[in-house]
Design a protein around this motif. Sequence first.
Motif, PDB file in Angstrom:
ATOM      1  N   ASN A 231       0.827  -1.216   0.000  1.00 55.39           N
ATOM      2  CA  ASN A 231       0.000   0.000   0.000  1.00 55.39           C
ATOM      3  C   ASN A 231       0.860   1.264   0.000  1.00 55.39           C
ATOM      4  N   LYS A 234       2.375   1.757  -3.399  1.00 59.95           N
ATOM      5  CA  LYS A 234       1.367   2.263  -4.341  1.00 59.95           C
ATOM      6  C   LYS A 234       1.201   3.781  -4.171  1.00 59.95           C
ATOM      7  N   ASP A 237       4.083   5.475  -5.688  1.00 57.31           N
ATOM      8  CA  ASP A 237       4.052   5.369  -7.147  1.00 57.31           C
ATOM      9  C   ASP A 237       3.106   6.406  -7.765  1.00 57.31           C
ATOM     10  N   GLU A 238       2.102   6.794  -7.001  1.00 57.63           N
ATOM     11  CA  GLU A 238       1.161   7.801  -7.509  1.00 57.63           C
ATOM     12  C   GLU A 238       1.818   9.181  -7.578  1.00 57.63           C
ATOM     13  N   THR A 266       0.724  -2.754  -6.910  1.00 58.35           N
ATOM     14  CA  THR A 266       1.407  -1.603  -7.522  1.00 58.35           C
ATOM     15  C   THR A 266       1.657  -1.775  -9.020  1.00 58.35           C
TER      16      THR A 266
END
Length: 459
Positions: A231, A234, A237-238, A266
């Motif tokens: 999480n 992720k 990564d955004e 991800t």
Amino acid sequence: MFENLQERLGKTLKNISGRGRLTEDNIKDTLREVRMAFLEADVALPVVRDFVKQVKERAVGVEVTKSLSPGQVFIKIVREELEKAMGEANEELSLNAQPPAVVMVAGLQGAGKTTSVAKLAKFLKERKKKSVLVVSADVYRPAAIKQLETLAAEVDVDFFPSDISQKPVDIATAAISHAKKKFIDVVLVDTAGRLHVDSNMMDEIKDLHKAINPIETLFVVDAMTGQDAANTAKAFDEALPLTGVILTKTDGDARGGAALSIRHITGKPIKFMGVGERTDALEPFHPDRIASRILGMGDVLSLIEEVEMKVDKEQAARVAEKVFKGAGFTLDDFADQLKQMKSMGGMMSMLDKLPGMSNLPDTVKGQMGDKTFIQMEAIISSMTKKERARPEIIKGSRKKRIAAGSGTQVQEINKLLKQFTQMQKMMKKMKGKGGMTKMMRGMKGMLPPGMMGGGGPKF
């Protein structure tokens, strides 16, 4: 890693046997157990759902061939789906760029970024034959810059100095400029630990990324945080275009939830995993090999690679030649072997990569830990040169002196001498025709049942 999942799945998959066909009814209970095993391993729920669904769809109605039992067919499907969940194949670093190839390393505080940068530098230098420059853009933790400088000296790569009064962008661009002038292949940029909810810090790393345009942006995450690792990756990564993940502290994680969740959540591959504190304790992440480990089938390929890389072949050849000539196997040779095993992460690290090791009793595993190796080295170091060459002279008073010098008990001295005598006998069997076969037979008698000769898991 994966000890709990390995044990649970091993017991579960034994239940499917003796069927001519895999049906929804006869795999229902097994799938329920697989689901529970994954949830207990802290694998993310969407990953568990998809995994169970895929296994069920592929397994139901599959005819079992004469050469495979239903259990073997089911395990084959489970293994393939495990590989798929983790990314199917190892994805190497993409370093095909005009030198220097810039690699930026990001992550939370305490995840092991700086250590991972040093490990990665050593990996690139030794295995990929690249010249490497490391630089710290962490201006919030003065100790981080000093730590990286110390580690760079340890792994023998170039270090670019920086200061907390500088801006991260200025530090990184100056390092890259320096690398260009010196024709260095790779620049590793260590960044400050930050939370994805800290907007100021995230803006800073976005600016840094834009300024240096790295070919690889790696996210370092602690395996022990389980599905939270996925999480967090992720969320990062955004904000940043991550290209891969380094999973750290896998040697302390018995569950494996992070490894099984990251790719699914991800879409980014795990490229490396940290398997210990040493600077050489970094392994490329191979989903197929990890799937084999989870199912108790071992990881012989990784073991062979490790032996090739870390064993002193000249020393091993000298010992072998000595034994074949009948010169004998001494305690000094035994101590050298202990050091070689230690450099490979110890006996348990090696055994974990062999098939069927999950079946070893805990009492046996306990005798093969790092503590035992350290103790054995201490005992041999406390002996005189004469005692190491002729262990038969080690009697009562000598044993007491060695025990006092090594901080052990006399029974531990007796135990080591017994193990050494057994190894000496095996080495003698190597002489002459069919020596290796005789030695293997001797080893079989010393090891727990099932470890040699069909030692794989029996499902």
